[in-house]
Every structure is written in structure tokens, then in C-alpha cells.
Design a protein around this motif. Structure first.
Motif, PDB file in Angstrom:
ATOM      1  N   PRO A   9      32.295  -9.528 -35.571  1.00 47.42           N
ATOM      2  CA  PRO A   9      30.986  -8.980 -35.923  1.00 47.42           C
ATOM      3  C   PRO A   9      29.991  -9.163 -34.776  1.00 47.42           C
ATOM      4  CG  PRO A   9      31.742 -10.611 -37.535  1.00 47.42           C
ATOM      5  CD  PRO A   9      32.705 -10.649 -36.401  1.00 47.42           C
ATOM      6  N   ALA A  10      29.065  -8.235 -34.681  1.00 50.76           N
ATOM      7  CA  ALA A  10      28.022  -8.342 -33.661  1.00 50.76           C
ATOM      8  C   ALA A  10      27.004  -9.382 -34.112  1.00 50.76           C
ATOM      9  CB  ALA A  10      27.347  -6.999 -33.486  1.00 50.76           C
ATOM     10  N   PRO A  11      26.346 -10.051 -33.154  1.00 49.20           N
ATOM     11  CA  PRO A  11      25.309 -10.998 -33.543  1.00 49.20           C
ATOM     12  C   PRO A  11      24.074 -10.256 -34.049  1.00 49.20           C
ATOM     13  CG  PRO A  11      25.579 -10.972 -31.162  1.00 49.20           C
ATOM     14  CD  PRO A  11      26.563  -9.998 -31.719  1.00 49.20           C
ATOM     15  N   THR A  12      23.438 -10.822 -35.061  1.00 48.40           N
ATOM     16  CA  THR A  12      22.226 -10.216 -35.599  1.00 48.40           C
ATOM     17  C   THR A  12      21.003 -11.017 -35.175  1.00 48.40           C
ATOM     18  OG1 THR A  12      22.638 -11.469 -37.611  1.00 48.40           O
ATOM     19  CG2 THR A  12      23.355  -9.179 -37.587  1.00 48.40           C
ATOM     20  N   SER A  13      21.217 -12.272 -34.784  1.00 53.25           N
ATOM     21  CA  SER A  13      20.085 -13.085 -34.328  1.00 53.25           C
ATOM     22  C   SER A  13      20.586 -14.191 -33.418  1.00 53.25           C
ATOM     23  CB  SER A  13      19.363 -13.720 -35.523  1.00 53.25           C
ATOM     24  OG  SER A  13      20.239 -14.623 -36.170  1.00 53.25           O
ATOM     25  N   ILE A  14      19.781 -14.507 -32.421  1.00 54.70           N
ATOM     26  CA  ILE A  14      20.087 -15.624 -31.528  1.00 54.70           C
ATOM     27  C   ILE A  14      18.777 -16.384 -31.331  1.00 54.70           C
ATOM     28  CG2 ILE A  14      20.769 -16.316 -29.194  1.00 54.70           C
ATOM     29  CD1 ILE A  14      22.531 -13.888 -29.012  1.00 54.70           C
ATOM     30  N   VAL A  15      18.792 -17.650 -31.695  1.00 53.26           N
ATOM     31  CA  VAL A  15      17.593 -18.470 -31.546  1.00 53.26           C
ATOM     32  C   VAL A  15      17.967 -19.719 -30.761  1.00 53.26           C
ATOM     33  CG1 VAL A  15      15.743 -19.694 -32.741  1.00 53.26           C
ATOM     34  CG2 VAL A  15      16.777 -17.681 -33.806  1.00 53.26           C
ATOM     35  N   VAL A  16      17.197 -19.991 -29.711  1.00 55.75           N
ATOM     36  CA  VAL A  16      17.415 -21.201 -28.918  1.00 55.75           C
ATOM     37  C   VAL A  16      16.505 -22.301 -29.467  1.00 55.75           C
ATOM     38  CG1 VAL A  16      17.168 -22.233 -26.628  1.00 55.75           C
ATOM     39  CG2 VAL A  16      18.041 -19.895 -26.857  1.00 55.75           C
ATOM     40  N   HIS A  17      17.098 -23.396 -29.895  1.00 56.75           N
ATOM     41  CA  HIS A  17      16.317 -24.540 -30.376  1.00 56.75           C
ATOM     42  C   HIS A  17      16.329 -25.620 -29.287  1.00 56.75           C
ATOM     43  CE1 HIS A  17      15.933 -23.093 -34.532  1.00 56.75           C
ATOM     44  NE2 HIS A  17      17.174 -22.657 -34.403  1.00 56.75           N
ATOM     45  N   GLN A  18      15.257 -25.677 -28.518  1.00 56.37           N
ATOM     46  CA  GLN A  18      15.216 -26.621 -27.403  1.00 56.37           C
ATOM     47  C   GLN A  18      15.212 -28.072 -27.879  1.00 56.37           C
ATOM     48  OE1 GLN A  18      15.823 -25.864 -24.448  1.00 56.37           O
ATOM     49  NE2 GLN A  18      15.056 -23.813 -24.000  1.00 56.37           N
ATOM     50  N   GLN A  19      14.457 -28.365 -28.955  1.00 59.47           N
ATOM     51  CA  GLN A  19      14.347 -29.750 -29.422  1.00 59.47           C
ATOM     52  C   GLN A  19      15.691 -30.312 -29.880  1.00 59.47           C
ATOM     53  OE1 GLN A  19      11.411 -31.830 -29.500  1.00 59.47           O
ATOM     54  NE2 GLN A  19      10.899 -30.216 -28.052  1.00 59.47           N
ATOM     55  N   SER A  20      16.377 -29.553 -30.723  1.00 54.05           N
ATOM     56  CA  SER A  20      17.649 -30.052 -31.252  1.00 54.05           C
ATOM     57  C   SER A  20      18.838 -29.665 -30.369  1.00 54.05           C
ATOM     58  CB  SER A  20      17.865 -29.558 -32.677  1.00 54.05           C
ATOM     59  OG  SER A  20      17.630 -28.169 -32.763  1.00 54.05           O
ATOM     60  N   ARG A  21      18.547 -28.917 -29.286  1.00 57.11           N
ATOM     61  CA  ARG A  21      19.583 -28.511 -28.330  1.00 57.11           C
ATOM     62  C   ARG A  21      20.741 -27.782 -28.993  1.00 57.11           C
ATOM     63  NH1 ARG A  21      18.734 -33.819 -26.148  1.00 57.11           N
ATOM     64  NH2 ARG A  21      17.473 -33.715 -24.272  1.00 57.11           N
ATOM     65  N   VAL A  22      20.400 -26.771 -29.796  1.00 65.24           N
ATOM     66  CA  VAL A  22      21.449 -25.928 -30.368  1.00 65.24           C
ATOM     67  C   VAL A  22      21.072 -24.468 -30.208  1.00 65.24           C
ATOM     68  CG1 VAL A  22      22.300 -27.588 -32.088  1.00 65.24           C
ATOM     69  CG2 VAL A  22      20.496 -25.980 -32.719  1.00 65.24           C
ATOM     70  N   LEU A  23      22.100 -23.647 -30.122  1.00 63.86           N
ATOM     71  CA  LEU A  23      21.921 -22.205 -30.126  1.00 63.86           C
ATOM     72  C   LEU A  23      22.291 -21.757 -31.536  1.00 63.86           C
ATOM     73  CD1 LEU A  23      21.491 -19.659 -28.206  1.00 63.86           C
ATOM     74  CD2 LEU A  23      23.970 -19.426 -28.365  1.00 63.86           C
ATOM     75  N   GLU A  24      21.324 -21.187 -32.230  1.00 59.00           N
ATOM     76  CA  GLU A  24      21.603 -20.689 -33.577  1.00 59.00           C
ATOM     77  C   GLU A  24      21.906 -19.213 -33.459  1.00 59.00           C
ATOM     78  OE1 GLU A  24      19.163 -20.134 -37.706  1.00 59.00           O
ATOM     79  OE2 GLU A  24      18.668 -21.874 -36.465  1.00 59.00           O
ATOM     80  N   ILE A  25      23.052 -18.826 -33.987  1.00 62.98           N
ATOM     81  CA  ILE A  25      23.448 -17.440 -33.859  1.00 62.98           C
ATOM     82  C   ILE A  25      23.966 -16.931 -35.197  1.00 62.98           C
ATOM     83  CG2 ILE A  25      25.714 -18.156 -32.912  1.00 62.98           C
ATOM     84  CD1 ILE A  25      25.584 -15.581 -31.155  1.00 62.98           C
ATOM     85  N   GLY A  26      23.431 -15.788 -35.615  1.00 59.30           N
ATOM     86  CA  GLY A  26      23.860 -15.178 -36.864  1.00 59.30           C
ATOM     87  C   GLY A  26      24.668 -13.931 -36.546  1.00 59.30           C
TER      88      GLY A  26
END
Length: 138
Positions: A9-26
Motif C-alpha cells: 500500500p502507498a503511504p497516506t501520511s508521514i510524520v517526523v516526531h523529533q522528540q520521541s525520535r520516531v517516523l510515524e507512517i500510515g
């Protein structure tokens, strides 16, 4: 390596969380992953990390605190992160990000096992890169 398929599936969202150091990807199939920068960094698909063939992988250590300085999109199929340690040669395809997200528990276990086998920890400083053309690890 995960089979790369056109069915991912294609990604629908990509969010960079600098504080928690994670890449959130939907993804379009409804799955959401939170992929730690450290996991992305130690499993970077670049030749610098993966080597140029099986058994050539370079164990990455000391990346627990790595940050993400920049994220560029590559075509319609990938992102290219620039990590705070200067590493920027990894092209992360959507398939590879999906693989990292879905398999991260196994990948962490594998990473911890490789660290243990090398007598290293996640916080061991990386040795300086070997001289080009050297051809073996020290």
C-alpha cells in the motif's frame, strides 16, 4: 530481504516526531507504524550499511540517539532521510518502510543478537570507517 511488490500500500501520511525520535507512517491499508530513527539508521538500505553482498553488512552501533535532520522524497516511491550523524545515502522505499514497520520486533531481536555476537551494545561507538579499498573489517 522483504520481497518488494507493487501490492504494498502507498503511504497516506508521514510524520517526523523529533522528540520521541520516531517516523510515524500510515499506509493505505490502514496500518500505522512508528519506526524509531535508530531502527531506520541501523537497517539503512545503503551500501555503507548493507555492504555489497551477503555477509558484507556493517554492524551499526551507537545510534540510539540519532536524529533526523532532513527527509526528502525520492520520486513517488521512496524517502531519503539525512540522519544527524551525517548518514544520508539510504533510500527507503515504501515497501522497505512497510517491512521495517511490520517486522520491527524481529528486527530489534536480530539487531540485539548481532550486537551480542560482536560483543557490542547499542551504545558502543562506531569504529571509524576502514580505509577505502581495505576490503575487510577490523
Amino acid at each position: 530481504m522483504a520481497g518488494l511488490t507493487k501490492d504494498t500500500p502507498a503511504p497516506t501520511s508521514i510524520v517526523v516526531h523529533q522528540q520521541s525520535r520516531v517516523l510515524e507512517i500510515g499506509f493505505a491499508d490502514g496500518k500505522q507504524f512508528r519506526i524509531p530513527f535508530e531502527l531506520m539508521r541501523v537497517y539503512s538500505p545503503s551500501a555503507e550499511v548493507q555492504g555489497h553482498g551477503p555477509g558484507q553488512e556493517v554492524l551499526q552501533t551507537g545510534k540510539r540517539g540519532v536524529g533526523l535532520d532532513d527527509l526528502s522524497q525520492v520520486g513517488h516511491y521512496a524517502i531519503q532521510p539525512r540522519f544527524s550523524d551525517g548518514h544520508d545515502s539510504g533510500i527507503f522505499t515504501w515497501e522497505y518502510l512497510y517491512f521495517l514497520g511490520e517486522k520491527q520486533d524481529e528486527l530489534w531481536r536480530d539487531y540485539e543478537a548481532r550486537l551480542a555476537a560482536a560483543g557490542a551494545t547499542r551504545d558502543t561507538e562506531m569504529p571509524p570507517p576502514a580505509a577505502p579499498g581495505c576490503g575487510h573489517s577490523h
